[in-house]
Enzyme design. Structure first.
Site, PDB file in Angstrom:
ATOM      1  N   LYS A 192      37.963  47.569  45.902  1.00 39.02           N
ATOM      2  CA  LYS A 192      39.168  47.604  45.776  1.00 39.02           C
ATOM      3  C   LYS A 192      40.063  48.116  47.180  1.00 39.02           C
ATOM      4  CE  LYS A 192      38.849  46.211  41.644  1.00 39.02           C
ATOM      5  NZ  LYS A 192      38.822  46.784  40.607  1.00 39.02           N
TER       6      LYS A 192
HETATM    7  C1  LIG Z   1      38.206  46.742  39.020  1.00 34.01           C
HETATM    8  C2  LIG Z   1      39.243  46.248  37.944  1.00 34.01           C
HETATM    9  C3  LIG Z   1      39.348  47.192  36.591  1.00 34.01           C
HETATM   10  C4  LIG Z   1      38.210  48.342  36.565  1.00 34.01           C
HETATM   11  O1  LIG Z   1      38.277  49.273  37.422  1.00 34.01           O
HETATM   12  P1  LIG Z   1      36.881  50.370  37.350  1.00 34.01           P
HETATM   13  O2  LIG Z   1      37.341  51.420  38.100  1.00 34.01           O
HETATM   14  O3  LIG Z   1      35.916  49.560  37.828  1.00 34.01           O
HETATM   15  O4  LIG Z   1      36.625  50.750  35.800  1.00 34.01           O
HETATM   16  C5  LIG Z   1      40.227  46.890  35.757  1.00 34.01           C
HETATM   17  N1  LIG Z   1      41.135  45.873  35.702  1.00 34.01           N
HETATM   18  C6  LIG Z   1      41.054  45.222  36.901  1.00 34.01           C
HETATM   19  C7  LIG Z   1      41.924  44.265  37.229  1.00 34.01           C
HETATM   20  C8  LIG Z   1      40.208  45.297  37.917  1.00 34.01           C
HETATM   21  O5  LIG Z   1      40.005  44.671  39.001  1.00 34.01           O
END
Ligand SMILES: *Cc1c(COP(=O)(O)O)cnc(C)c1O
Length: 395
Positions: A192
């Site tokens: 991210k």
């Molecule tokens: C990565 C992601 C999540 C989950 O995030 P985590 O921190 O790995 O639990 C949820 N929604 C979207 C759209 C994502 O890209």
């Protein structure tokens, strides 16, 4: 496995990050120390939100956000089919049922128009959603003013899944300001915008929602006398007032996240620059039917992902191009497999004897979508390698 020349995404960890984590390791607190509230404050300030609750993942944050809004058995949660499964699973964790709203082909975002139509039908059938989770796909905010207006009209709460969109803007505000929603959730997974290793955060302008989420994040326990029943016998005292979880972020993770926050604006800038370069370079390849997602006026994408559509492609053609690019070491990807196509969700529908939802844009988008490599520290050489491989595609 073939050798990867250019990964589709990659985290950046600096010496400053490593020093910040080391400092925590040498300190008195590995968890529940000062780094977590400092990280919460930094993200809340950046986004313009009054409250932020750090969690060990965005998945945890989505779960406690749903619970804080009272989602439970007999309720409906609606979200985008073009997302990671966590956007929908949070509804099932709460015992609610989940349904999906079609997307806009040109942005990959949940369509406010489709949402309006679906609400009209659901109202007649008496199954309006309690919570809607728009997902800011690839880093671009959904049409939040329109979705918020529908929330007011039909009485649903809104959680923005902004896992992709930290650093993005909608009108004159940062994503996370919660102007048009109850809660906004971010992810700090390594792919991210910034990372804490694992981690997430829920932002809100509502003090009571913040309190409820903070309580649920740590076992449903409170140390605040105003939230307790009966007298407080002493300073050791706490009460469990709800069934919560251990969704806490550690100080080790928070220190990494906080250190990365210092570079967020720079990362957003660089990702936007690479996106602009892709845009120009693709226009110079007019024989390729590649159409980038469009960013609408009054929005700034964080460009977590750079997605193109192979216009008119079927699944076979897309997977052939995918294979050709991977064979060249280009780390292309596909975001996302429609959530309702996942076997678990198909089984759910079968047991409830509900027909598959009619999501024509999502179906077409999934046949055409291809994510090209993009990350803040991408080099010109890596970018050129992607463009060379694209220009050599056959068929
Ligand atoms: C990565 C992601 C999540 C989950 O995030 P985590 O921190 O790995 O639990 C949820 N929604 C979207 C759209 C994502 O890209």
């Amino acid at each position: 496995m073939e050798k990867t020349v250019v990964p589709y995404g990659r985290q950046a960890v600096t010496d400053a990050d490593i020093n910040a984590v080391t400092e925590v390791l040498r300190s008195d607190y590995l968890t529940q120390g000062p780094a977590v509230p400092a990280f919460e404050q930094a993200v809340a300030d950046y986004c313009g939100a009054a409250y932020a609750v750090a969690t060990n993942s965005a998945t945890s944050a989505l779960h406690i956000a749903c619970l804080a809004l009272g989602l439970g058995e007999g309720d409906w949660l609606w979200t985008s089919p073009n997302s990671f499964v966590a956007s929908a699973n949070c509804g099932l964790y709460c015992g609610a049922q989940v349904d999906f709203v079609d997307i806009e082909l040109e942005t990959g975002n949940l369509s406010a128009e489709a949402l309006a139509q679906q609400c009209e039908i659901a109202q007649r059938e008496g199954r309006l959603p309690k919570v809607v989770i728009p997902v800011h796909f690839a880093g671009q905010s959904c049409d939040m003013a329109a979705i918020h207006a529908l929330g007011q009209r039909y009485g649903f709460a809104i959680i923005e899944d902004a896992s992709h969109a930290l650093g993005g803007c909608y009108h004159d505000q940062r994503v996370g300001a919660c102007r048009y929603s109850d809660i906004t959730v971010f992810s700090f997974h390594p792919v991210k915008m910034i990372t804490s290793g694992e981690g997430g955060m829920a932002l809100t302008q509502d003090e009571s929602l913040a309190q409820r989420m903070r309580c649920l994040m740590s076992h449903g326990i409170t140390r605040d006398p105003s939230e307790m029943t009966g007298p407080v016998p002493g300073q050791w005292y706490y009460q469990q007032v709800a069934l919560g979880f251990n969704y806490r972020l550690s100080d080790i993770h928070a220190a990494l996240g906080l250190s990365q926050m210092a570079r967020l604006s720079d990362y957003v800038e660089r990702r936007n620059e690479w996106a602009a370069q892709y845009h120009d370079a693709l226009q110079a390849l007019p024989l390729l039917p590649l159409s980038p997602l469009s960013v609408k006026p009054e929005r700034r994408s964080s460009y977590h992902l750079y997605v193109v559509r192979i216009v008119g492609a079927d699944l076979e053609k897309r997977s052939d191009w995918f294979k050709q690019l991977r064979a060249q070491g280009i780390g292309v990807n596909v975001h996302y497999i429609p959530i309702p196509q996942q076997p678990y969700y198909q089984q759910q529908r079968a047991t409830q004897e509900r027909p598959s939802p009619d999501l024509p844009n999502m179906a077409r988008y999934y046949r055409e979508a291809l994510t090209l490599p993009l990350f803040a520290t991408m080099t010109q050489r890596q970018f050129d390698a992607v463009m060379t491989a694209l220009s050599q595609l056959k068929g």
